[in-house]
Write an enzyme that holds these catalytic residues in place. Structure first.
Site, PDB file in Angstrom:
ATOM      1  N   HIS A  23      46.327  39.030  48.969  1.00  0.00           N
ATOM      2  CA  HIS A  23      46.435  40.209  48.112  1.00  0.00           C
ATOM      3  C   HIS A  23      46.151  41.440  48.969  1.00  0.00           C
ATOM      4  CE1 HIS A  23      45.649  38.071  44.009  1.00  0.00           C
ATOM      5  NE2 HIS A  23      46.533  37.428  44.757  1.00  0.00           N
ATOM      6  N   GLU A  51      44.123  43.887  48.720  1.00  0.00           N
ATOM      7  CA  GLU A  51      42.707  44.164  48.977  1.00  0.00           C
ATOM      8  C   GLU A  51      42.153  43.267  50.073  1.00  0.00           C
ATOM      9  OE1 GLU A  51      44.258  43.489  46.033  1.00  0.00           O
ATOM     10  OE2 GLU A  51      42.892  43.920  44.390  1.00  0.00           O
ATOM     11  N   CYS A  66      41.725  41.505  40.828  1.00  0.00           N
ATOM     12  CA  CYS A  66      41.569  40.221  40.146  1.00  0.00           C
ATOM     13  C   CYS A  66      40.176  39.660  40.478  1.00  0.00           C
ATOM     14  CB  CYS A  66      42.664  39.256  40.590  1.00  0.00           C
ATOM     15  SG  CYS A  66      42.501  38.711  42.317  1.00  0.00           S
TER      16      CYS A  66
END
Length: 168
Positions: A66, A68, A96
């Site tokens: 992801h 991040e 998430c």
């Protein structure tokens, strides 16, 4: 004479918007290669960009890639430390569970996100992982920074994907 209604001040600053624009640039890179358009930047307390990333799960065949996580890995390598105290992450979509978990483990000072994620958001939309008092670290979370352009990029991506699906 009627008094004008004053809007409350935004919980974010012009500097937050500037860093979110950098995250949006990363999200556009993801979109250009067919990834879900989410981007992130990691910023020091002095304002230095230490890491940046966009979703790479398809490109890298990696469910953890992801935006991040990609940006956090880059920043940790730059600082040669897995702990990132005093550091902020700017991400175009509400993190998430996996991503906010990584951010808590990294001891970030602040998480700033753009669009809320009503399906998997773990900073208040579905869950609020950072608010669990039993966790040993907490971070400041600010949501809604440039929410409209962040959300529109995602909506446009999925609108186009749905348009193409019947042809596939």
């Amino acid at each position: 004479m009627a008094e004008a209604l004053l809007e409350p001040p935004a919980p974010w600053t012009a500097q937050d918007a500037r860093y979110m624009e950098l995250a949006l640039d990363q999200a556009r890179r993801a979109c250009a290669v067919g990834e879900v358009p989410v981007g992130a930047v990691v910023v020091s307390a002095r304002g230095e960009v230490l890491g940046e990333g966009f979703n790479r799960t398809i490109l890298d065949h990696d469910p953890t890639a992801h935006a991040e996580i990609v940006a956090l890995r880059q920043a940790a390598r730059a600082l040669e430390n897995y702990r990132l105290p005093g550091i902020s992450v700017y991400v175009t979509l509400e993190p998430c569970v996996m991503c906010i978990g990584a951010m808590l483990h990294a001891r970030l000072a602040r998480v700033v996100f753009g669009a809320h994620d009503p399906k998997t958001g773990a900073c208040g939309s579905v869950l609020d992982v950072g608010a669990v008092s039993r966790l040993n670290h907490h971070t400041s979370v600010t949501g809604g920074v440039l929410a409209e352009p962040c959300g529109e990029l995602l909506r446009g991506f999925f609108r186009e994907r749905r348009r193409k699906e019947p042809q596939a």
